[in-house]
Design a protein around this motif. Structure first.
Motif, PDB file in Angstrom:
ATOM      1  N   ARG A 169       0.836  -1.197   0.000  1.00 24.38           N
ATOM      2  CA  ARG A 169       0.000   0.000   0.000  1.00 24.38           C
ATOM      3  C   ARG A 169       0.875   1.252   0.000  1.00 24.38           C
ATOM      4  N   VAL A 170       0.285   2.340  -0.494  1.00 25.40           N
ATOM      5  CA  VAL A 170       0.952   3.635  -0.508  1.00 25.40           C
ATOM      6  C   VAL A 170       0.027   4.650   0.140  1.00 25.40           C
ATOM      7  N   LEU A 171       0.620   5.573   0.892  1.00 29.21           N
ATOM      8  CA  LEU A 171      -0.128   6.647   1.529  1.00 29.21           C
ATOM      9  C   LEU A 171       0.452   7.977   1.067  1.00 29.21           C
ATOM     10  N   THR A 172      -0.345   8.761   0.375  1.00 26.80           N
ATOM     11  CA  THR A 172       0.062  10.096  -0.064  1.00 26.80           C
ATOM     12  C   THR A 172      -1.197  10.906  -0.317  1.00 26.80           C
ATOM     13  N   ALA A 173      -1.024  12.167  -0.700  1.00 27.94           N
ATOM     14  CA  ALA A 173      -2.160  13.050  -0.948  1.00 27.94           C
ATOM     15  C   ALA A 173      -1.668  14.281  -1.695  1.00 27.94           C
ATOM     16  N   PRO A 174      -2.570  15.028  -2.312  1.00 30.07           N
ATOM     17  CA  PRO A 174      -2.151  16.186  -3.105  1.00 30.07           C
ATOM     18  C   PRO A 174      -1.509  17.305  -2.288  1.00 30.07           C
ATOM     19  N   ALA A 175      -2.075  17.620  -1.122  1.00 34.52           N
ATOM     20  CA  ALA A 175      -1.593  18.759  -0.339  1.00 34.52           C
ATOM     21  C   ALA A 175      -0.754  18.308   0.849  1.00 34.52           C
ATOM     22  N   LEU A 176       0.173  19.181   1.279  1.00 33.02           N
ATOM     23  CA  LEU A 176       1.034  18.872   2.415  1.00 33.02           C
ATOM     24  C   LEU A 176       0.227  18.612   3.679  1.00 33.02           C
ATOM     25  N   ASP A 177      -0.870  19.342   3.832  1.00 33.97           N
ATOM     26  CA  ASP A 177      -1.649  19.229   5.068  1.00 33.97           C
ATOM     27  C   ASP A 177      -2.963  18.479   4.868  1.00 33.97           C
ATOM     28  N   THR A 178      -3.016  17.596   3.886  1.00 35.22           N
ATOM     29  CA  THR A 178      -4.224  16.799   3.683  1.00 35.22           C
ATOM     30  C   THR A 178      -4.556  16.032   4.959  1.00 35.22           C
ATOM     31  N   HIS A 179      -5.830  16.121   5.357  1.00 37.61           N
ATOM     32  CA  HIS A 179      -6.236  15.454   6.600  1.00 37.61           C
ATOM     33  C   HIS A 179      -7.691  15.028   6.511  1.00 37.61           C
ATOM     34  N   ASN A 180      -8.087  14.182   7.425  1.00 38.33           N
ATOM     35  CA  ASN A 180      -9.462  13.706   7.494  1.00 38.33           C
ATOM     36  C   ASN A 180     -10.267  14.579   8.452  1.00 38.33           C
ATOM     37  N   THR A 181     -11.533  14.756   8.129  1.00 39.61           N
ATOM     38  CA  THR A 181     -12.448  15.502   8.996  1.00 39.61           C
ATOM     39  C   THR A 181     -13.655  14.622   9.282  1.00 39.61           C
ATOM     40  N   PHE A 182     -14.467  15.045  10.242  1.00 40.00           N
ATOM     41  CA  PHE A 182     -15.661  14.262  10.563  1.00 40.00           C
ATOM     42  C   PHE A 182     -16.667  14.309   9.424  1.00 40.00           C
ATOM     43  N   GLN A 183     -16.588  15.351   8.599  1.00 38.27           N
ATOM     44  CA  GLN A 183     -17.454  15.435   7.423  1.00 38.27           C
ATOM     45  C   GLN A 183     -16.905  14.613   6.269  1.00 38.27           C
ATOM     46  N   ALA A 184     -15.580  14.478   6.202  1.00 41.71           N
ATOM     47  CA  ALA A 184     -14.927  13.711   5.134  1.00 41.71           C
ATOM     48  C   ALA A 184     -13.834  12.854   5.749  1.00 41.71           C
ATOM     49  N   PRO A 185     -14.215  11.741   6.415  1.00 43.40           N
ATOM     50  CA  PRO A 185     -13.253  10.944   7.188  1.00 43.40           C
ATOM     51  C   PRO A 185     -12.305  10.087   6.361  1.00 43.40           C
ATOM     52  N   ASP A 186     -12.549   9.982   5.045  1.00 49.12           N
ATOM     53  CA  ASP A 186     -11.692   9.134   4.210  1.00 49.12           C
ATOM     54  C   ASP A 186     -10.944   9.938   3.151  1.00 49.12           C
ATOM     55  N   THR A 187     -10.696  11.209   3.428  1.00 49.50           N
ATOM     56  CA  THR A 187      -9.983  12.054   2.472  1.00 49.50           C
ATOM     57  C   THR A 187      -8.597  11.504   2.183  1.00 49.50           C
ATOM     58  N   ILE A 188      -7.921  11.012   3.211  1.00 49.80           N
ATOM     59  CA  ILE A 188      -6.599  10.419   3.035  1.00 49.80           C
ATOM     60  C   ILE A 188      -6.551   9.060   3.705  1.00 49.80           C
ATOM     61  N   LYS A 189      -6.206   8.052   2.923  1.00 52.04           N
ATOM     62  CA  LYS A 189      -6.046   6.697   3.436  1.00 52.04           C
ATOM     63  C   LYS A 189      -5.187   5.922   2.446  1.00 52.04           C
ATOM     64  N   PRO A 190      -4.601   4.811   2.863  1.00 48.65           N
ATOM     65  CA  PRO A 190      -3.734   4.048   1.946  1.00 48.65           C
ATOM     66  C   PRO A 190      -4.536   3.446   0.795  1.00 48.65           C
ATOM     67  N   VAL A 191      -3.848   3.272  -0.334  1.00 43.99           N
ATOM     68  CA  VAL A 191      -4.445   2.590  -1.482  1.00 43.99           C
ATOM     69  C   VAL A 191      -3.474   1.505  -1.934  1.00 43.99           C
ATOM     70  N   PRO A 192      -3.979   0.492  -2.657  1.00 41.79           N
ATOM     71  CA  PRO A 192      -3.102  -0.596  -3.106  1.00 41.79           C
ATOM     72  C   PRO A 192      -1.970  -0.084  -3.996  1.00 41.79           C
ATOM     73  N   PHE A 193      -0.837  -0.759  -3.881  1.00 43.80           N
ATOM     74  CA  PHE A 193       0.341  -0.401  -4.675  1.00 43.80           C
ATOM     75  C   PHE A 193       1.034  -1.686  -5.111  1.00 43.80           C
ATOM     76  N   SER A 194       1.500  -1.703  -6.344  1.00 47.21           N
ATOM     77  CA  SER A 194       2.249  -2.868  -6.828  1.00 47.21           C
ATOM     78  C   SER A 194       3.198  -2.444  -7.932  1.00 47.21           C
ATOM     79  N   ALA A 195       4.215  -3.252  -8.140  1.00 44.16           N
ATOM     80  CA  ALA A 195       5.174  -3.037  -9.229  1.00 44.16           C
ATOM     81  C   ALA A 195       5.778  -4.387  -9.589  1.00 44.16           C
ATOM     82  N   SER A 196       6.101  -4.572 -10.852  1.00 46.64           N
ATOM     83  CA  SER A 196       6.666  -5.838 -11.331  1.00 46.64           C
ATOM     84  C   SER A 196       8.031  -5.620 -11.959  1.00 46.64           C
TER      85      SER A 196
END
Length: 516
Positions: A467-494
């Motif tokens: 998995r990889v964790l990143t986001a567009p902005a330096l201060d990207t964060h989750n809020t109670f209105q948008a709790p999944d704004t930043i979370k890990p997503v699958p990552f792979s490479a061959s």
């Protein structure tokens, strides 16, 4: 400019690593020389009676409308179990040195109400005491770390608390525990004598503290199979005098020496910097300051290696994390701050450093678990969200009790800002308990991706998945209105046709993958 000269200049910049076409960073993992095991308690947590870190954040009481088990919130406990919390430290912190354990036993409605003089001057109901703490730990399946009161307590008080918790006899204290609902002894894995003795724990000198420590440890009696490991209160920042004194004079009595270091963007306690809305300057200063813990650990380990060459004593970073100015509109004594992508990167950088010192760093406890400082979880009444730091911990779960592996980085560029630099790539590798090889990578550069060529001599790598964790902005964060704004997503490479594997790491990112 002459087109030929321009082309030559561009090629020179590329060769110098100025653009994305620079040669990949070389990461070589040596599986033939396994290192020390990364103790699972390196991923330990800290729950202090501070703000809403315990009350509301975790404990709402059995009568609350918020779903709970014996008062502990089901949503929070479930999320922490999913994160595989290995250890919890309680009740402090500075709170520990004004905490008297008898105030937190017996019928809750009869427990004395005190004032939390360290944190906000609020009323402390003592609704969460010894029995409730061990219930929390047992629900989590976590080891326990109890911090004793040396500041306003005594050797007798701590001795009686240890007996109350661990005795399997018919003593008055053991019978009192049974009367209060616990027949079998509690499992106390670690017990600390005091906290920050150099500051809020008593403003002591190393000499004075060490004498008190040895005296108190003498009277902490428990059945041999139930006796906790004893922890001494050590220093902070670059001060090694505490480590030196304790490791020379209390070597036989000590499992480990505690150490505290907090990452502050500005480096100034008066105005620390904001948790959100910051610019790249504070992104860089925060990462630069957090990396200083590596040299602090090295200096203390040098002292330990001199005084304790057998490596019996651990170096325990039982308070660490980011510390910002509190969120506007909140109680300054509650230390409530938002948690962003920057905090996840800080956490991962520290994990990689702790792994590198796994032979001595056998426990760390981030401050703190819920609603305080660099928290895993934020709550607002019945609402809950997972922070980027939570996600970093969850990604690194395979490293708990994994066997560290030597890793070599070559051609690692520097991330530079305003004349200062830090390494762009941080990496760590280990063989996990499931037998798989795991690799963690951090890209500190917020402006460009990085390429990493992974090599495991003697092993044909086919792919990596994780998995990889990143986001567009330096201060990207989750809020109670948008709790999944930043979370890990699958990552792979061959691996390519040439059999080589190159990983492209996004800017400002954390990656954890299994190498297959």
């Amino acid at each position: 400019m002459n087109p030929i000269k321009h082309a030559v200049a561009t090629l020179c910049l590329i060769a110098a690593g100025g653009y994305a076409y620079a040669a990949p960073v070389s990461v070589t993992i040596d599986t033939t020389r396994p290192g020390p095991v990364i103790n699972k308690n390196v991923y330990g947590q800290f729950a202090e009676h501070l703000g809403t870190g315990i009350y509301e954040g975790m404990y709402v009481g059995p009568k609350s409308k918020i779903p709970n088990t014996r008062g502990w919130r089901n949503d929070v406990i479930g999320a922490l179990k999913e994160m595989h919390v290995p250890l919890v430290r309680w009740p402090g912190g500075c709170f520990a040195d004004e905490y008297h354990w008898r105030d937190g036993i017996g019928a809750r409605e009869k427990r004395p109400v005190k004032v939390n003089t360290n944190w906000g001057g609020v009323e402390e109901s003592n609704a969460v005491g010894t029995h409730e703490f061990f219930d929390l730990a047992e629900q989590l399946g976590a080891d326990t770390y109890v911090n004793g009161n040396l500041g306003t307590g005594s050797a007798q008080e701590m001795s009686e608390w240890v007996e109350y918790m661990t005795s399997d006899s018919k003593s008055t204290l053991a019978e009192l525990r049974r009367k209060n609902g616990r027949d079998k002894p509690f499992k106390v894995d670690f017990f600390a004598i005091g906290n920050e003795a150099w500051g809020c724990g008593g403003n002591m000198t190393p000499r004075y503290y060490t004498d008190l420590y040895k005296q108190t440890e003498t009277f902490l009696r428990a059945p041999k199979h139930l006796r906790p490991q004893i922890i001494a209160s050590g220093g902070n920042d670059y001060d090694t005098t505490w480590t030196d004194m304790i490791s020379r004079e209390a070597k036989k009595q000590t499992y480990g020496i505690s150490f505290h270091y907090y990452t502050i963007p500005t480096g100034k306690w008066e105005v620390k910097g904001a948790a959100t809305g910051f610019k790249e300057a504070e992104w860089f200063s925060t990462l630069s300051n957090t990396l200083k813990i590596d040299s602090m650990i090295k200096k203390n380990v040098e002292v330990l290696d001199r005084n304790d060459p057998e490596k019996k004593i651990g170096f325990l970073v039982d308070e660490w994390g980011t510390w910002y100015d509190v969120e506007k509109g909140t109680n300054a004594g509650f230390l409530y701050q938002q948690n962003t992508l920057r905090d996840a990167v800080v956490a991962a950088l520290n994990f990689n450093i702790f792994h590198e010192h796994a032979d001595r760093v056998r426990m760390t406890n981030i401050a703190q678990m819920v609603n305080v400082l660099q928290a895993m979880i934020l709550t607002d009444k019945d609402k809950m969200l997972l922070t980027p730091t939570y996600h970093a911990y969850h990604m690194y779960v395979p490293f708990q009790d994994a066997t560290s592996l030597p890793i070599t980085l070559k051609d690692n560029p520097q991330y530079s800002y305003n004349g200062s630099s830090i390494p762009e790539i941080s990496a760590s590798a280990a063989r996990a308990k499931d037998g798989k090889l795991y690799l963690a990578l951090v890209n500190t550069n917020p402006n460009q991706e990085a390429e990493v060529a992974v090599d495991v001599p003697g092993v044909a790598i086919k792919s990596v998945k994780g998995r990889v964790l990143t986001a567009p902005a330096l201060d990207t964060h989750n809020t109670f209105q948008a709790p999944d704004t930043i979370k890990p997503v699958p990552f792979s490479a061959s691996a390519g046709a040439d059999g080589k594997l190159t990983i492209k790491i996004p800017s400002k990112a954390v990656i954890v993958v299994a190498v297959e």
